[in-house]
Design an enzyme around this catalytic site. Sequence first.
Site, PDB file in Angstrom:
ATOM      1  N   SER A  52      49.480 -18.080  -8.782  1.00  0.00           N
ATOM      2  CA  SER A  52      48.022 -18.104  -8.684  1.00  0.00           C
ATOM      3  C   SER A  52      47.394 -17.774 -10.029  1.00  0.00           C
ATOM      4  CB  SER A  52      47.559 -17.093  -7.638  1.00  0.00           C
ATOM      5  OG  SER A  52      46.203 -16.790  -7.848  1.00  0.00           O
ATOM      6  N   LYS A  71      54.349 -27.724 -33.859  1.00  0.00           N
ATOM      7  CA  LYS A  71      53.743 -26.673 -34.651  1.00  0.00           C
ATOM      8  C   LYS A  71      52.306 -26.980 -35.026  1.00  0.00           C
ATOM      9  CE  LYS A  71      54.558 -25.543 -39.035  1.00  0.00           C
ATOM     10  NZ  LYS A  71      55.284 -25.182 -40.275  1.00  0.00           N
ATOM     11  N   TYR A  72      51.928 -28.259 -35.078  1.00  0.00           N
ATOM     12  CA  TYR A  72      50.585 -28.583 -35.530  1.00  0.00           C
ATOM     13  C   TYR A  72      49.507 -28.337 -34.488  1.00  0.00           C
ATOM     14  CZ  TYR A  72      52.442 -30.903 -39.681  1.00  0.00           C
ATOM     15  OH  TYR A  72      53.052 -31.190 -40.863  1.00  0.00           O
ATOM     16  N   GLU A  84      53.344 -22.887 -49.945  1.00  0.00           N
ATOM     17  CA  GLU A  84      52.921 -23.244 -48.588  1.00  0.00           C
ATOM     18  C   GLU A  84      53.790 -24.349 -48.047  1.00  0.00           C
ATOM     19  OE1 GLU A  84      50.242 -25.557 -45.652  1.00  0.00           O
ATOM     20  OE2 GLU A  84      51.448 -26.186 -47.364  1.00  0.00           O
ATOM     21  N   ASP A 134      32.702  -2.932 -35.958  1.00  0.00           N
ATOM     22  CA  ASP A 134      34.137  -2.735 -35.710  1.00  0.00           C
ATOM     23  C   ASP A 134      34.545  -3.423 -34.411  1.00  0.00           C
ATOM     24  OD1 ASP A 134      34.513  -1.323 -37.997  1.00  0.00           O
ATOM     25  OD2 ASP A 134      35.135   0.545 -37.041  1.00  0.00           O
ATOM     26  N   GLU A 149      52.608  -9.962 -44.885  1.00  0.00           N
ATOM     27  CA  GLU A 149      53.599  -8.950 -44.518  1.00  0.00           C
ATOM     28  C   GLU A 149      53.477  -7.737 -45.431  1.00  0.00           C
ATOM     29  OE1 GLU A 149      57.205 -11.339 -44.690  1.00  0.00           O
ATOM     30  OE2 GLU A 149      57.122 -11.681 -42.514  1.00  0.00           O
ATOM     31  N   SER A 164      48.724 -24.804 -36.199  1.00  0.00           N
ATOM     32  CA  SER A 164      49.381 -24.109 -37.295  1.00  0.00           C
ATOM     33  C   SER A 164      49.582 -25.123 -38.404  1.00  0.00           C
ATOM     34  CB  SER A 164      50.695 -23.502 -36.862  1.00  0.00           C
ATOM     35  OG  SER A 164      51.240 -22.832 -37.968  1.00  0.00           O
ATOM     36  N   HIS A 181      49.474 -14.130 -30.889  1.00  0.00           N
ATOM     37  CA  HIS A 181      48.124 -14.317 -30.374  1.00  0.00           C
ATOM     38  C   HIS A 181      48.252 -14.926 -28.981  1.00  0.00           C
ATOM     39  CE1 HIS A 181      43.891 -15.205 -30.208  1.00  0.00           C
ATOM     40  NE2 HIS A 181      43.695 -14.898 -31.481  1.00  0.00           N
TER      41      HIS A 181
END
Lengths: 713, 713
Positions: free
Chosen positions: B596, B662-663, B392, B629, B404, B485, B652
């Site tokens: 707008s 990034k944090y 990590e 679902d 992946e 992140s 996302h």
Amino acid sequence: VGWFAKPSNTQNHTDSSHYLKDFLEEMKADKIREHLRKFTQLPHLAGTEQNLKYAEQIMKEWQMFGIDSVEMVPYDVLLSYPNESQPNYISIVDHLGNEVFNTSLAEPVPQGYEDISNIVPPYSAFSAKGQPLLLLCFSSGDLVYVNYGRTEDFSQLQREMGINVTGKIVIVRYGKIFRGNKVKNAVLAGAKGIIMFSDPADYWADGIQPYPDGWNLPGRGVQRGNVLNLNGAGDPLTPGYPAKEYTYRFSPEDGVGLPKIPVHPIGFHDAFRLLNNMGGEIPPNNWKGALNVSYRIGPGFTDEFKSQKVRMNIHTNNQVTRIYNVIGKIRGAQEPDRYVILGGHRDAWVFGGIDPMSGAAVVHETVRSAGRLLSTGWRPRRTIIFASWDAEEFGLLGSTEWAEDNARLLQERAVAYINADSAIEGMYTLRVDCTPSLHTLVYDITKQIPSPEEGEEGVSLYKSWHKRDNWTNDRDAPRISKLGSGSDFEAYFIRLGIASGRARYTKNTKTERYSSYPVYHSVYETFEIVEKFYDPSFKRLQAVAQVRGALIFLLADSQLLPLDVNEYADSLRKYAQSIAQLAQKNLVEMETYKVSFDSLFSAVENFTVAARDFHERLQTLNKLRIMNDQLMYLERAFIDPLGLPGRPFYRHVIFAPSSHNKYAGESFPGIYDALFDIQNSADPAKAWEEVKRQISIAAFTVHAAAMTLTPPA
Amino acid sequence: VGWFAKPSNTQNHTDSSHYLKDFLEEMKADKIREHLRKFTQLPHLAGTEQNLKYAEQIMKEWQMFGIDSVEMVPYDVLLSYPNESQPNYISIVDHLGNEVFNTSLAEPVPQGYEDISNIVPPYSAFSAKGQPLLLLCFSSGDLVYVNYGRTEDFSQLQREMGINVTGKIVIVRYGKIFRGNKVKNAVLAGAKGIIMFSDPADYWADGIQPYPDGWNLPGRGVQRGNVLNLNGAGDPLTPGYPAKEYTYRFSPEDGVGLPKIPVHPIGFHDAFRLLNNMGGEIPPNNWKGALNVSYRIGPGFTDEFKSQKVRMNIHTNNQVTRIYNVIGKIRGAQEPDRYVILGGHRDAWVFGGIDPMSGAAVVHETVRSAGRLLSTGWRPRRTIIFASWDAEEFGLLGSTEWAEDNARLLQERAVAYINADSAIEGMYTLRVDCTPSLHTLVYDITKQIPSPEEGEEGVSLYKSWHKRDNWTNDRDAPRISKLGSGSDFEAYFIRLGIASGRARYTKNTKTERYSSYPVYHSVYETFEIVEKFYDPSFKRLQAVAQVRGALIFLLADSQLLPLDVNEYADSLRKYAQSIAQLAQKNLVEMETYKVSFDSLFSAVENFTVAARDFHERLQTLNKLRIMNDQLMYLERAFIDPLGLPGRPFYRHVIFAPSSHNKYAGESFPGIYDALFDIQNSADPAKAWEEVKRQISIAAFTVHAAAMTLTPPA
């Protein structure tokens, strides 16, 4: 029906088999004739009032047929029309700039349609305009003939014949590859315009009269068509997103796939005039068509006419225009959140007698029959969606925008997509292109459907098809082809990874060498050409209706999804062998750059074992939903969200058209394109690195797909 | 447990609630202490033998705990280590090139660990090497101080202070943003090296002694860390694909996110020496830290020391190295093909007393408790997956490669991902960052768990948390934050769109202004710092274990998925208001460029209605699977396969870190970044076009997500 009895005789029988029989028998040849007649009376180009009227009529009739819901779904997409006050044409001009010859402004209108207005003259949709400034420089345009305008034709022209087309106008014959690829090649080669013509060698069947006395293309008939290079993007101004009112639109200069040069199509009558005086070398025989000219490549005309130039007068406009899809639904009883889709387009270049209304009439009859069945108490296990797409001819726009609009739902819920473009393009036998997991279902279905051919009473469609087109070098069964592109299944299959297929009646490809069918995209695609020549009894269209209908019926109603993963394994093995063989042409380089297909073969082996184990578990299935999901999502497993190189919307790692021809479905398209590019690469080490990268991606994807077939936990 | 009783009292009750009680009560503070002690004895950097040994031990113990299966999953990824024979350091050199000062080569080893080998000295992983040629030019390096090295700091330096850092070495303090963003900014500004230091203003708590007498960072303590800009790519050489043996690897020059300049971290003891003699202007007060220097910005030293330069001696090597994830599974009884994942990393910079082993010990205890429960006859409805991720610290590599590898399975089957990095970073109260649909579950759970604080016997964790950190400007409830992140949830949440959350114990952010916690990523992250200061009773870690455990238990075992889509609707509305407000700062330009937010607000309204209707239908649910679902796939609906601009793996549309840090989790990150870029754009018309495009994408995505909540047919 045979399907129920065979692949898994435990759970997949159902009491609905008599419903399938009723469903298929309800589809009538005469009704299909009626539908076709009704919807080919008037030209109904995408974006025109008449095409909206047909949409409204289809909506109304589907509602009357009794399916659960029908709605109209509009989008505002970029279309392209000729300028009504400034016609498009090509001239030969003398040294003073006088026009000594002009190509025709329109095709002669067929008998019986003389009073019809709104027949769009032949044009290349999305052609760049001849701007005044550009026209000026065009007045000195020399022609160069480049055969079919394929990558290999341009390469041969430049390397072997030593001709540079920079600043020239190229003239190429239609056929072999998608016209948009020809235009792209011309742009890449530096041409400043491109003319495409239908050569009799490619659009004329021996011994057949031109329309209306036969089904051949008259000399003044012309193939219309769009010349985009969208690679699955849909509306050029809204790639990736549906073209709704609030959607951000790129400015036209940033639109996807729009050609930067003028493009225009002509018939062989006019082509003769342009080619006749051309100078330069005589090309090899495989560059020669069937016109009585020598097919000299130019540049320009013979000495005698040297001062004459060719000018393209193109005034076509791009404009954002509203289009309309019609979407009908039958709610699934047990699994309403699983969708089986039957979709085909409605928009036509003119009357659409063959393309697409022969297909749309079949869909119409399928909806009618489904409505009848519903009224007898039947309801499918899963939801069925019928779609009448708009603006297919302008780049698959209606179907792609709807796929973009509904991508999340389709990704999670779509079981299969069956395409319904033209239902007939010849008079010989059935043609099916589909994903390998549908092979078994197609064979089973065609065994239950009667042959439409005269003298084959009591013979199954399967038998009739098998006799005429045996897949000999693959197996002793009727030939099934890979899906390429060029019709509305594209976004569903290549972008979203939904199991897809299409079926139509076709010609004898061994003896009939013309491209598609002679009158393709001309004004001569009328109701009469179908009624008089292609299918007088309408039984061939009925057979196609039954094939398409049985496909959606069984996909929607079988307890166990009728998808065969062993067939996918077999096909993957053949594709891997064939792509590896293609690479073997370069044995020395393969050694130099350490290129190996071992990882791919090993992945295919792994997939084959997973598929076999999966089918064994099907015998003892107690988790129907779980296994159905695995079957449904297998096709999705081949999707790589990163897309193929340079083609973000072509995401299917196993099937996609090659970058050089949108029509041809290639297997392992990433590897295929990388191998293709080696021929033209200035840096072979780098080009072979790309081959290795693509092999690795293919191997990974096949491994990942195998994983989806193993027990979930 | 409250959850069962409330949101839908029809179907969601279950007999398993006593199992939850047993499960939570089985998790013991003493056991967590034992696990932490056991796994912090030795340094276990990713790719080292010791980290593999811990992996083997974890695998063995999880097997003994009795879960269904445990496997080791290796990948070969690019890691980065200092050169053992050529240490990294920074020098001040005189005009003859003699080193007059060198920074420390290592941190003083803490008491009790004097004999331990394999403590990696402080370094910036993936720093470029100082090549001989580069070193030469480095011998003339002048320092420039750029505060935190944020985009706005560099912009202020260049625009307001008029200083160009091209060819200079920048020195910045740690804190505020992810260190990789600082490095990227330095590269963009043209710097040829970057030094990062921990300023006491950012890594020192008032009134606390440095370790070992307290939990403050000693002057010679240094924060290690990677300096990549991966944007979710995982292994830099195999973006998009798992780093397996057969996987194609980019050459290191083409690797994703690798900095092109040397980078090195130092403590404040050494920083004082570098900053002390700096010349140039005195900066504004908010650029000043807490060292006894004036924080002059340079370039270079004061006149007296003008001839002295700074040299970076960096010999760190990148190398492909094998890493190991441990994956444990409990098979679901009813829905084995639905996955609930609890994952956290195992690799540590040194001992990992806090980061990550406080979290790993909690996971270990969760697995032990789950194993016990299994032996009493319980089995969850859905499959539970436990993961001990590797590497990590080198860019979320273990978790991303596994994502992946399994993307297709996770996309179709993953219900939720709960992250388990450090379980404690302060002594004050609970901190939860999660997707909005988990808010209600988090509140319900914390009401069932006792507060770990002394003097709060009989008080719930919820109450204790609420009292300490009320979300006042949002609602009267404990604050829950957005996910940013910087930990292993990234690939699951931002790339794949799986509902995700994390929980840990934290400091009082109102009064404690230091970044993360003072000893972060230093050698002083020992077992003892937790035992002596952070959690002597181990009850805080126990509480975190119970929160994480209850989350996975209820996500895996509730009939109806405990996800609240109304909460998502509420949050979307707040996010839309807040991003629109950010844009309002530029009212004039908004008018000029016709920007707008109406389409976004209208989409949020549409979503809100769909969410409310959906929850109403839950009351009468007869299609549990279908609605589950829909709940599961709601998060997936926010994924755009095209990715955010320039960040193909951040997909996302609602949550992602800003491009500048990034944090920090931003909502509507596409719009946020487009607004941010306006400040620095040379072409405002174009920049505002991008804002409009991003608003359109956000509006579409929210509409599309709303569609997933409507009845499926």
